[in-house]
Design a protein around this motif. Structure first.
Motif, PDB file in Angstrom:
ATOM      1  N   VAL A 496       0.841  -1.202   0.000  1.00  0.00           N
ATOM      2  CA  VAL A 496       0.000   0.000   0.000  1.00  0.00           C
ATOM      3  C   VAL A 496       0.877   1.253   0.000  1.00  0.00           C
ATOM      4  N   MET A 497       1.966   1.224   0.775  1.00  0.00           N
ATOM      5  CA  MET A 497       2.879   2.368   0.812  1.00  0.00           C
ATOM      6  C   MET A 497       3.547   2.563  -0.548  1.00  0.00           C
ATOM      7  N   VAL A 498       3.941   1.471  -1.193  1.00  0.00           N
ATOM      8  CA  VAL A 498       4.558   1.550  -2.511  1.00  0.00           C
ATOM      9  C   VAL A 498       3.597   2.178  -3.510  1.00  0.00           C
ATOM     10  N   ASN A 499       2.312   1.876  -3.375  1.00  0.00           N
ATOM     11  CA  ASN A 499       1.303   2.357  -4.329  1.00  0.00           C
ATOM     12  C   ASN A 499       0.689   3.692  -3.938  1.00  0.00           C
ATOM     13  N   ALA A 500       1.293   4.400  -2.986  1.00  0.00           N
ATOM     14  CA  ALA A 500       0.755   5.692  -2.551  1.00  0.00           C
ATOM     15  C   ALA A 500       0.525   6.657  -3.722  1.00  0.00           C
ATOM     16  N   PRO A 501       1.471   6.815  -4.681  1.00  0.00           N
ATOM     17  CA  PRO A 501       1.217   7.721  -5.810  1.00  0.00           C
ATOM     18  C   PRO A 501       0.044   7.274  -6.684  1.00  0.00           C
ATOM     19  N   VAL A 502      -0.239   5.962  -6.699  1.00  0.00           N
ATOM     20  CA  VAL A 502      -1.357   5.452  -7.485  1.00  0.00           C
ATOM     21  C   VAL A 502      -2.677   5.887  -6.844  1.00  0.00           C
ATOM     22  N   TYR A 503      -2.773   5.758  -5.518  1.00  0.00           N
ATOM     23  CA  TYR A 503      -3.999   6.190  -4.827  1.00  0.00           C
ATOM     24  C   TYR A 503      -4.207   7.695  -4.974  1.00  0.00           C
ATOM     25  N   GLU A 504      -3.093   8.425  -4.928  1.00  0.00           N
ATOM     26  CA  GLU A 504      -3.187   9.874  -5.098  1.00  0.00           C
ATOM     27  C   GLU A 504      -3.725  10.214  -6.481  1.00  0.00           C
ATOM     28  N   ALA A 505      -3.228   9.496  -7.492  1.00  0.00           N
ATOM     29  CA  ALA A 505      -3.684   9.748  -8.864  1.00  0.00           C
ATOM     30  C   ALA A 505      -5.114   9.274  -9.081  1.00  0.00           C
ATOM     31  N   LEU A 506      -5.568   8.283  -8.304  1.00  0.00           N
ATOM     32  CA  LEU A 506      -6.926   7.768  -8.436  1.00  0.00           C
ATOM     33  C   LEU A 506      -7.962   8.680  -7.797  1.00  0.00           C
ATOM     34  N   PHE A 507      -7.647   9.212  -6.610  1.00  0.00           N
ATOM     35  CA  PHE A 507      -8.689   9.858  -5.812  1.00  0.00           C
ATOM     36  C   PHE A 507      -8.476  11.334  -5.508  1.00  0.00           C
ATOM     37  N   PHE A 508      -7.247  11.832  -5.589  1.00  0.00           N
ATOM     38  CA  PHE A 508      -7.000  13.179  -5.089  1.00  0.00           C
ATOM     39  C   PHE A 508      -6.546  14.171  -6.159  1.00  0.00           C
ATOM     40  N   ARG A 509      -5.792  13.721  -7.133  1.00  0.00           N
ATOM     41  CA  ARG A 509      -5.279  14.641  -8.139  1.00  0.00           C
ATOM     42  C   ARG A 509      -6.355  15.025  -9.147  1.00  0.00           C
ATOM     43  N   LYS A 510      -6.277  16.263  -9.626  1.00  0.00           N
ATOM     44  CA  LYS A 510      -7.225  16.757 -10.619  1.00  0.00           C
ATOM     45  C   LYS A 510      -6.544  17.187 -11.909  1.00  0.00           C
ATOM     46  N   ASP A 511      -5.221  17.042 -11.981  1.00  0.00           N
ATOM     47  CA  ASP A 511      -4.503  17.459 -13.182  1.00  0.00           C
ATOM     48  C   ASP A 511      -4.634  16.393 -14.276  1.00  0.00           C
ATOM     49  N   ARG A 512      -4.093  16.681 -15.437  1.00  0.00           N
ATOM     50  CA  ARG A 512      -4.203  15.775 -16.583  1.00  0.00           C
ATOM     51  C   ARG A 512      -3.356  14.516 -16.421  1.00  0.00           C
ATOM     52  N   GLY A 513      -2.476  14.526 -15.452  1.00  0.00           N
ATOM     53  CA  GLY A 513      -1.646  13.360 -15.216  1.00  0.00           C
ATOM     54  C   GLY A 513      -2.265  12.350 -14.262  1.00  0.00           C
ATOM     55  N   SER A 514      -3.473  12.621 -13.796  1.00  0.00           N
ATOM     56  CA  SER A 514      -4.149  11.683 -12.894  1.00  0.00           C
ATOM     57  C   SER A 514      -4.703  10.496 -13.676  1.00  0.00           C
ATOM     58  N   ILE A 515      -5.121   9.477 -12.959  1.00  0.00           N
ATOM     59  CA  ILE A 515      -5.679   8.286 -13.602  1.00  0.00           C
ATOM     60  C   ILE A 515      -7.115   8.567 -14.044  1.00  0.00           C
ATOM     61  N   PRO A 516      -7.453   8.321 -15.305  1.00  0.00           N
ATOM     62  CA  PRO A 516      -8.802   8.599 -15.810  1.00  0.00           C
ATOM     63  C   PRO A 516      -9.887   7.859 -15.024  1.00  0.00           C
ATOM     64  N   VAL A 517     -11.071   8.424 -15.016  1.00  0.00           N
ATOM     65  CA  VAL A 517     -12.190   7.848 -14.270  1.00  0.00           C
ATOM     66  C   VAL A 517     -12.528   6.446 -14.770  1.00  0.00           C
ATOM     67  N   SER A 518     -12.426   6.237 -16.073  1.00  0.00           N
ATOM     68  CA  SER A 518     -12.750   4.926 -16.631  1.00  0.00           C
ATOM     69  C   SER A 518     -11.807   3.848 -16.097  1.00  0.00           C
ATOM     70  N   VAL A 519     -10.528   4.187 -15.959  1.00  0.00           N
ATOM     71  CA  VAL A 519      -9.551   3.243 -15.417  1.00  0.00           C
ATOM     72  C   VAL A 519      -9.840   2.987 -13.949  1.00  0.00           C
ATOM     73  N   MET A 520     -10.169   4.038 -13.207  1.00  0.00           N
ATOM     74  CA  MET A 520     -10.491   3.890 -11.791  1.00  0.00           C
ATOM     75  C   MET A 520     -11.708   2.978 -11.602  1.00  0.00           C
ATOM     76  N   PHE A 521     -12.735   3.175 -12.432  1.00  0.00           N
ATOM     77  CA  PHE A 521     -13.951   2.363 -12.329  1.00  0.00           C
ATOM     78  C   PHE A 521     -13.642   0.892 -12.599  1.00  0.00           C
TER      79      PHE A 521
END
Length: 536
Positions: A496-521
Motif C-alpha cells: 500500500v505504501m509503494v502504491n501511494a502515488p497510485v492512490y493519489e492519482a486515483l482519488f485526489f489529483r485533478k490534473d491531466r496526469g491523474s488516472i482517468p475515471v474509466s480506469v479507476m472504475f
C-alpha cells in the motif's frame, strides 16, 4: 548555444510549415530528392556530403579542421524488410566503410550527446593496449541521462546497475552491448573472428582511396544503402548487427563475444555521453516492454547463452546475461504474489510461519538482509533513500505490467501468431508534463491497459488491508490468531505504501496526469470481484 537555438527555431519553423522552404532546398541538394512522391516508408537511397573533410576550407570559427559529415537515408520500399534500427546501423557501417574505412566506429543514439571530449582517447587506451587491446571488440559506456530528477522518480539512472551489475559482467570480458555510447572495432562488428594474429594490424586499416570526387563517393554509397544490397549476403546474420530481435544490440554483442572477442565496460566519473530518460510512466513502461520482450526472445532462440555460448563463454557470463534475458518470465511469480498475498490475507489464510515459530527466522533473515544490503548498496553508489524507494516501486510496476505483457507477446510470437515489431520510445512531452516530472509527480493520464493493471493491484491490496483491519477490530473468528497473518499484514502495508502515488492519482489529483475515471472504475470493479471470490 546560440547556434543550437537557431537550428531549433529553423527546425520548428519547417515542422509548422509542413515542408522545406525553397531557399533551404537550394542550399542542400539532398532535400531536392524528397519530393511529393516520397514517403518515410517508400523512398530511394540518399547520400549527401554536408562537409568534405578533405576540403582545406572546411574549418570552424577557430580555424580548426572539420571532419567529414555525411547525411544518409537508406532506401525503403514496400515489401522489403528494413529491419528497423539494426538495418539502419548496417547501412551506415557499409557507407562509412566506403567513405573512410575508419578502424573505430562510435554508435550513439540521436537523443544522446558527447559530454566528455576525452572519451575517444580513453576508449582508444583500451583498444590500443599493447598487451590486451587486440582482443577487445568494443568499449561500452553506461547510458546516463541529463534529466534525472533528484530522487529518480522512474528509476532510470540505476546507479547500482551501472556501478555494480554491468561492471561485474564486464569483469568476464563480456560487457553487454547496450546499443549506444559504444566504441566498436570495425572488423569485429563486420563479422571477423578473433585471431591472435590480429595484433599490430592498425597500420593496415587505412583510409580507402580518397581521390574520388564527392559525387562519385555519393553514388557508390547509394548502392550500399539500397534495399537489395543485402540479399544473398551474410549481413544481419554473421555481419553487422543481427536481425530479427527487438534488442539487436544485446544479441549482436553476444555473437561478437562468441566469435572470441572480449569487450570492456567503462564507467568514468566524468560521464562520456548523456541522453534523455523517459519523463512519463507510460513511456518508461513501453521501453521496458520492448527490452524485456526482445531479451526473452533471445533466451528462447538459438542465441541462448547456455547454448550459443557453450564452451565460448564462462558460466558466470552466461548467468549474467540470463539475469536480464529472463526479465519477462520473472513477471509470473511476481504477479502471482501481488494477487495471492492480499487475497489470502483477506480470507485469513496464512502463507508464512507464525512469528513465534523458529521457521519464521529464515523468512525474516532473507527479507531483512536483502533490503538492508540493497539500501546500503544504493546509498554507497550515490542514490538517496527516496530514490531507492522509488526504484522498488518501479520494479513492482515493471514486473507486474511491462514484463508480463512482454512475456505474453514473446510467447505469442514463438507460436507464430505475430511478428517482431519495434516500438519507438518518444521522449518529447508537453510543458505541463515536464513540470510535473520535475516536481516528481508520477504521470498517468491515459487509459493504457498497464495503468488498469497497476490500479487494480493497488486497489486489491488496499481493500484487503482495510478488510483485515476491519475484521480484527470487529472480532472476526478467522482473525482471532492474528499472529499467523502478521507477515502478510506487514507485506500488504508495504505494498500500500509503494502504491501511494497510485492512490493519489486515483482519488485526489485533478490534473491531466491523474488516472482517468474509466480506469479507476474498472480497477475498483475487478478488485472488488476478486475480493468476493471464495478461496476455499
Amino acid at each position: 548555444m546560440d547556434v543550437h537555438q537557431d537550428m531549433k527555431k529553423r527546425i520548428e519553423a519547417v515542422t509548422d510549415k509542413g515542408c522545406v522552404p525553397e531557399e533551404i532546398k537550394n542550399q542542400h541538394k539532398g532535400f531536392s530528392e524528397w519530393n511529393a512522391d516520397v514517403t518515410k516508408q517508400n523512398h530511394q537511397p540518399i547520400v549527401q556530403f554536408v562537409i568534405d573533410g578533405r576540403d582545406t576550407d572546411a574549418v570552424d570559427s577557430a580555424g580548426c579542421r572539420l571532419p567529414t559529415l555525411v547525411y544518409m537515408a537508406r532506401e525503403k520500399r514496400p515489401g522489403w524488410p528494413h529491419h528497423f534500427k539494426a538495418g539502419a546501423m548496417n547501412a551506415l557501417i557499409r557507407v562509412s566503410s566506403e567513405i573512410s574505412s575508419g578502424a573505430i566506429i562510435l554508435n550513439l543514439d540521436c537523443d544522446m550527446y558527447a559530454n566528455n571530449a576525452d572519451s575517444i582517447k580513453e576508449a582508444l587506451c583500451f583498444l590500443m593496449d599493447e598487451k590486451r587491446g587486440h582482443q577487445i571488440a568494443y568499449v561500452q559506456h553506461p547510458q546516463n541521462y541529463n534529466n534525472i530528477t533528484k530522487n529518480d522518480l522512474y528509476g532510470n539512472s540505476s546507479p547500482v546497475l551501472h556501478k555494480v551489475e554491468l561492471a561485474g559482467i564486464g569483469g568476464f570480458g563480456t560487457a553487454l552491448y547496450c546499443g549506444t555510447g559504444c566504441f566498436h572495432r570495425r572488423t569485429s562488428l563486420c563479422g571477423s573472428k578473433y585471431s591472435k594474429d590480429y595484433k599490430g594490424l592498425w597500420n593496415l586499416e587505412t583510409r580507402k582511396d580518397d581521390t574520388r570526387t564527392v559525387s562519385e563517393l555519393e553514388e557508390a554509397s547509394k548502392v550500399l544503402a539500397s534495399c537489395g544490397y543485402e540479399q544473398g549476403t551474410l549481413w544481419g546474420k554473421e555481419m553487422g548487427l543481427v536481425y530479427g530481435c527487438p534488442v539487436e544490440d544485446i544479441v549482436t554483442g553476444l555473437t561478437i563475444q562468441c566469435r572470441g572477442w572480449k569487450s570492456v565496460y567503462y564507467n568514468p566519473d566524468n560521464k562520456a555521453f548523456l541522453g534523455v530518460a523517459p519523463p512519463t510512466l507510460d513511456i518508461a513502461l513501453v521501453q521496458f516492454t520492448r527490452w524485456s520482450d526482445g531479451m526473452f526472445q533471445i533466451f528462447l532462440s538459438k542465441y541462448c547463452p547456455f547454448i550459443y555460448g557453450h564452451n565460448k563463454m564462462k558460466l558466470g557470463a552466461q548467468m549474467g546475461y540470463s539475469v536480464y534475458l529472463l526479465w519477462a518470465p520473472f513477471s509470473l511469480p511476481n504477479l502471482y504474489y501481488a494477487i495471492a498475498l492480499p487475497l489470502s490475507l483477506l480470507h485469513g489464510i496464512p502463507l508464512f510461519p507464525e512469528v513465534s515459530s523458529r521457521w519464521f527466522i529464515p523468512f525474516a533473515y532473507v527479507f531483512l538482509s536483502k533490503n538492508i544490503y540493497s539500501i546500503a548498496e544504493a546509498l554507497i553508489c550515490g542514490s538517496t533513500f527516496k530514490a531507492w524507494w522509488n526504484l522498488q516501486r518501479m520494479w513492482v510496476i515493471r514486473r507486474t505490467t511491462a514484463f508480463f505483457f512482454a512475456f505474453i507477446d514473446c510467447i505469442v510470437r514463438q507460436l507464430g501468431l505475430s511478428q517482431t515489431t519495434f516500438s519507438i520510445t518518444a521522449k518529447v512531452v508537453t510543458e505541463d508534463v515536464s513540470k510535473r516530472y520535475q516536481q516528481e509527480i508520477m504521470e498517468f493520464g491515459s487509459t493504457s491497459i498497464m495503468f488498469t493493471v497497476i490500479s487494480t493491484l493497488a486497489m486489491l491490496n488496499l481493500f484487503s488491508l482495510v478488510g483485515v483491519l476491519k475484521m480484527v477490530f470487529l472480532g472476526g473468528s478467522e482473525y482471532k490468531n492474528i499472529e499467523k497473518l502478521i507477515c502478510q499484514v506487514i507485506l500488504c502495508v508495504l505494498m500500500v505504501m509503494v502504491n501511494a502515488p497510485v492512490y493519489e492519482a486515483l482519488f485526489f489529483r485533478k490534473d491531466r496526469g491523474s488516472i482517468p475515471v474509466s480506469v479507476m472504475f474498472k480497477s475498483i470493479v475487478v478488485a472488488s470481484l476478486a475480493c468476493l471470490l471464495p478461496l476455499n
